[in-house]
Scaffold this motif. Sequence first.
Motif, PDB file in Angstrom:
ATOM      1  N   ALA A 281       0.529  -8.604   2.412  1.00 34.00           N
ATOM      2  CA  ALA A 281       0.844  -9.134   3.509  1.00 34.00           C
ATOM      3  C   ALA A 281       2.318  -8.426   3.962  1.00 34.00           C
ATOM      4  O   ALA A 281       2.369  -8.361   5.186  1.00 34.00           O
ATOM      5  CB  ALA A 281       1.121 -10.755   3.050  1.00 34.00           C
ATOM      6  N   TYR A 282       3.155  -8.196   2.974  1.00 30.53           N
ATOM      7  CA  TYR A 282       4.482  -7.821   3.812  1.00 30.53           C
ATOM      8  C   TYR A 282       4.776  -6.529   3.414  1.00 30.53           C
ATOM      9  O   TYR A 282       5.672  -5.966   4.468  1.00 30.53           O
ATOM     10  CB  TYR A 282       5.574  -8.896   3.051  1.00 30.53           C
ATOM     11  CG  TYR A 282       5.512 -10.412   3.117  1.00 30.53           C
ATOM     12  CD1 TYR A 282       5.740 -10.712   4.241  1.00 30.53           C
ATOM     13  CD2 TYR A 282       4.887 -10.784   1.882  1.00 30.53           C
ATOM     14  CE1 TYR A 282       5.787 -12.144   4.438  1.00 30.53           C
ATOM     15  CE2 TYR A 282       4.850 -12.432   2.242  1.00 30.53           C
ATOM     16  CZ  TYR A 282       5.105 -13.005   3.413  1.00 30.53           C
ATOM     17  OH  TYR A 282       5.033 -14.294   3.439  1.00 30.53           O
ATOM     18  N   PHE A 283       3.837  -5.825   2.778  1.00 26.77           N
ATOM     19  CA  PHE A 283       4.362  -4.220   2.328  1.00 26.77           C
ATOM     20  C   PHE A 283       3.000  -3.410   2.582  1.00 26.77           C
ATOM     21  O   PHE A 283       2.733  -2.837   1.742  1.00 26.77           O
ATOM     22  CB  PHE A 283       5.193  -4.045   1.276  1.00 26.77           C
ATOM     23  CG  PHE A 283       6.431  -4.701   1.058  1.00 26.77           C
ATOM     24  CD1 PHE A 283       7.526  -4.413   1.906  1.00 26.77           C
ATOM     25  CD2 PHE A 283       6.357  -5.953   0.421  1.00 26.77           C
ATOM     26  CE1 PHE A 283       8.636  -4.984   1.428  1.00 26.77           C
ATOM     27  CE2 PHE A 283       7.505  -6.565   0.159  1.00 26.77           C
ATOM     28  CZ  PHE A 283       8.592  -6.298   0.711  1.00 26.77           C
ATOM     29  N   PRO A 284       2.504  -3.470   3.772  1.00 26.50           N
ATOM     30  CA  PRO A 284       0.950  -2.909   4.138  1.00 26.50           C
ATOM     31  C   PRO A 284       0.822  -1.498   3.795  1.00 26.50           C
ATOM     32  O   PRO A 284       0.089  -0.885   2.956  1.00 26.50           O
ATOM     33  CB  PRO A 284       0.688  -3.253   5.453  1.00 26.50           C
ATOM     34  CG  PRO A 284       1.688  -4.151   6.104  1.00 26.50           C
ATOM     35  CD  PRO A 284       2.763  -4.174   5.124  1.00 26.50           C
ATOM     36  N   ALA A 285       2.145  -0.686   4.031  1.00 25.34           N
ATOM     37  CA  ALA A 285       1.943   0.613   3.809  1.00 25.34           C
ATOM     38  C   ALA A 285       2.147   0.906   2.272  1.00 25.34           C
ATOM     39  O   ALA A 285       1.482   1.719   1.834  1.00 25.34           O
ATOM     40  CB  ALA A 285       3.376   1.327   4.320  1.00 25.34           C
ATOM     41  N   LEU A 286       3.103   0.599   1.579  1.00 23.16           N
ATOM     42  CA  LEU A 286       3.064   0.458   0.222  1.00 23.16           C
ATOM     43  C   LEU A 286       1.864   0.021  -0.600  1.00 23.16           C
ATOM     44  O   LEU A 286       1.245   0.658  -1.492  1.00 23.16           O
ATOM     45  CB  LEU A 286       4.249  -0.250  -0.389  1.00 23.16           C
ATOM     46  CG  LEU A 286       4.594  -0.106  -1.830  1.00 23.16           C
ATOM     47  CD1 LEU A 286       4.961   1.386  -1.933  1.00 23.16           C
ATOM     48  CD2 LEU A 286       5.750  -0.767  -2.336  1.00 23.16           C
ATOM     49  N   HIS A 287       1.262  -0.902   0.078  1.00 25.61           N
ATOM     50  CA  HIS A 287      -0.059  -1.570  -0.631  1.00 25.61           C
ATOM     51  C   HIS A 287      -1.110  -0.316  -0.506  1.00 25.61           C
ATOM     52  O   HIS A 287      -2.098  -0.639  -1.294  1.00 25.61           O
ATOM     53  CB  HIS A 287      -0.308  -2.849  -0.040  1.00 25.61           C
ATOM     54  CG  HIS A 287      -1.542  -3.467  -0.646  1.00 25.61           C
ATOM     55  ND1 HIS A 287      -2.991  -3.295   0.118  1.00 25.61           N
ATOM     56  CD2 HIS A 287      -1.545  -4.104  -1.803  1.00 25.61           C
ATOM     57  CE1 HIS A 287      -3.721  -4.010  -0.880  1.00 25.61           C
ATOM     58  NE2 HIS A 287      -3.051  -4.449  -1.832  1.00 25.61           N
ATOM     59  N   GLU A 288      -1.149   0.119   0.863  1.00 31.89           N
ATOM     60  CA  GLU A 288      -1.902   1.219   1.035  1.00 31.89           C
ATOM     61  C   GLU A 288      -2.179   2.348  -0.102  1.00 31.89           C
ATOM     62  O   GLU A 288      -3.371   2.716  -0.395  1.00 31.89           O
ATOM     63  CB  GLU A 288      -1.912   1.757   2.204  1.00 31.89           C
ATOM     64  CG  GLU A 288      -3.281   2.313   3.105  1.00 31.89           C
ATOM     65  CD  GLU A 288      -2.804   2.647   4.544  1.00 31.89           C
ATOM     66  OE1 GLU A 288      -2.576   3.758   4.940  1.00 31.89           O
ATOM     67  OE2 GLU A 288      -2.829   1.776   5.339  1.00 31.89           O
ATOM     68  N   VAL A 289      -0.801   2.638  -0.530  1.00 26.71           N
ATOM     69  CA  VAL A 289      -1.022   3.631  -1.454  1.00 26.71           C
ATOM     70  C   VAL A 289      -1.311   3.102  -2.636  1.00 26.71           C
ATOM     71  O   VAL A 289      -1.946   3.854  -3.552  1.00 26.71           O
ATOM     72  CB  VAL A 289       0.907   4.217  -1.448  1.00 26.71           C
ATOM     73  CG1 VAL A 289       0.788   5.444  -2.532  1.00 26.71           C
ATOM     74  CG2 VAL A 289       0.979   5.023   0.079  1.00 26.71           C
ATOM     75  N   LEU A 290      -0.534   2.064  -3.276  1.00 27.12           N
ATOM     76  CA  LEU A 290      -0.797   1.589  -4.387  1.00 27.12           C
ATOM     77  C   LEU A 290      -2.169   0.813  -4.781  1.00 27.12           C
ATOM     78  O   LEU A 290      -2.127   0.423  -5.818  1.00 27.12           O
ATOM     79  CB  LEU A 290       0.546   0.861  -4.897  1.00 27.12           C
ATOM     80  CG  LEU A 290       1.633   1.537  -5.354  1.00 27.12           C
ATOM     81  CD1 LEU A 290       2.927   0.524  -5.446  1.00 27.12           C
ATOM     82  CD2 LEU A 290       1.887   2.570  -5.935  1.00 27.12           C
ATOM     83  N   GLY A 291      -2.653   0.316  -3.598  1.00 32.41           N
ATOM     84  CA  GLY A 291      -3.544  -0.695  -3.678  1.00 32.41           C
ATOM     85  C   GLY A 291      -4.752  -0.492  -4.796  1.00 32.41           C
ATOM     86  O   GLY A 291      -4.942  -1.524  -5.281  1.00 32.41           O
TER      87      GLY A 291
END
Lengths: 317, 218
Positions: B90-100
Amino acid sequence: MRDSLRLIIVLTVVATLSGGILAFTWDRIMPIIESNNAAALAESILEVMPRAVSYEIWTAEASSAADADASASATATADGTSAGTADASSSGTVSADATASGTADADSTATATAAADSTASSTADADATATSTTADTTASSTADADATASSTTSDADSTATATGAAADADATASGTADADATASGTVDGTSGSSLVANVIEIYRGLDANGKTAGVAFVVDANGFGGTIRMIVGLDPAARKLNKVKVLEHSETPGLGARITEPAFLRQFENKSIDDGFVAKQDVDAITGATVSSIAVASTLKAALTEVETELRAGGAW
Amino acid sequence: MQSSINREFLKGLWNEHPTLRLLIGMCPTLAVTTAAINGFGMGLSVIFVLVCSSVLISLLRNFIPNQVRIPCFIMVIATFTTIIDMVLAAYFPALHEVLGLFIPLIVVNCIILGRAEAYASKHSPLYAFIDALGMGLGVTWGLTFIGAIREIMGMGTVFGLPVFPETATSWIIFILPPGAFFTLGIAVGAMNHINYVIERRKRQQVSRPAAAGQAVQG
């Protein structure tokens, strides 16, 4: 006996506690995630079509029936900050379409009505009051197969759609049902779309005068680590790609994940759609990520062929 | 009291460093650390899950019977893992994309279950919190360190900033899975060597205080 009962009680309590914490967070986070995704999609659609100021979901019927076009594009006008809400309202009207054609098609197949039904209820959750009530009434009327109820709701929305649905009821049902699934954030690949499986959705970009200003489509490729979802903007008149953007992927970080980098994606900009799209020939593959690179390039080629066929069939190329 | 809190906090940073001394939680250590920022993000996620689950498990420690403790721990850990997954999305989509891909794997991370089992279920919430924070920070610096080495060797950058000139050849193998093992092995070896040197210096200072200066040079 007493002991095992105690264990079960403890497990239940801990599960309830965990579930409670999770449900609490879920309710607060999911709307943010959904609006993020909707806004990101709306933004991406406009980003890959540089000349477009708004867009609409493309279907064969939408391009033939002018009135339906007008109503759809009016609500789909999305720019910058209001992208999220604009998208939500567009999905609302599209879902109304879907239910209208679904009821028109009520007696042909059971699956078509089921799909229309499910989309109606899912958008009813996310949407404003007016749309949700119409969606509800049509949902119940498909269950009852009541002819009068469906005709009033389709009148309320637009008469052009109703006639279009009557002329080509089956195609309308599949096209709009599929369109709605993407707009609400979930993709329903089994809703009987006339598109071949991996092209999810086609959008038509409109400039300020309402003329076609490009075409965008969302396509899934089978990458190394899973599905790579891309959005592609193309200029039908010039037979060129405008821009490619990766929406979702699960490639290896540092290797396959570099397909999202501009250095890789820039080589598709202004590329003629008649090129071969062969990795290591006219497309530079990423070192150590050949599978991902080939997946992107070959999927783009296949999807372009499909989209061209689709658009030509609808008379929009 | 104060010194014991300090000790509980500091042990996770060096003496009982989870990844480089205890060698637990190897899955994210090897898989995520292709770049420094990935290791850092993963470490922060581990801190959150570790602290929250340790405190909650410590609060519940007298309520959970011994026979069902593992399922209870897993449920608590899974809850916080799901929460951090959603919060990142929700709040850090860019980081979530990498670590997802790796965030859900925190739930099976040995570090967290290990701390719950070995520490949080036996100590008060304050100590569980201190221990979890120290361990989490240890994981964070460990993963960031390994990620930075691999990024420098494999891509010539650290945190995305170039450290080598453009012309330098980068060794792609450090980004590939074998590079993770090389880097981890070297890091563990270096850590052991540092500890050995410190240990030897201490011994010599105890046995021959007068000759300590010479011994260090030798």
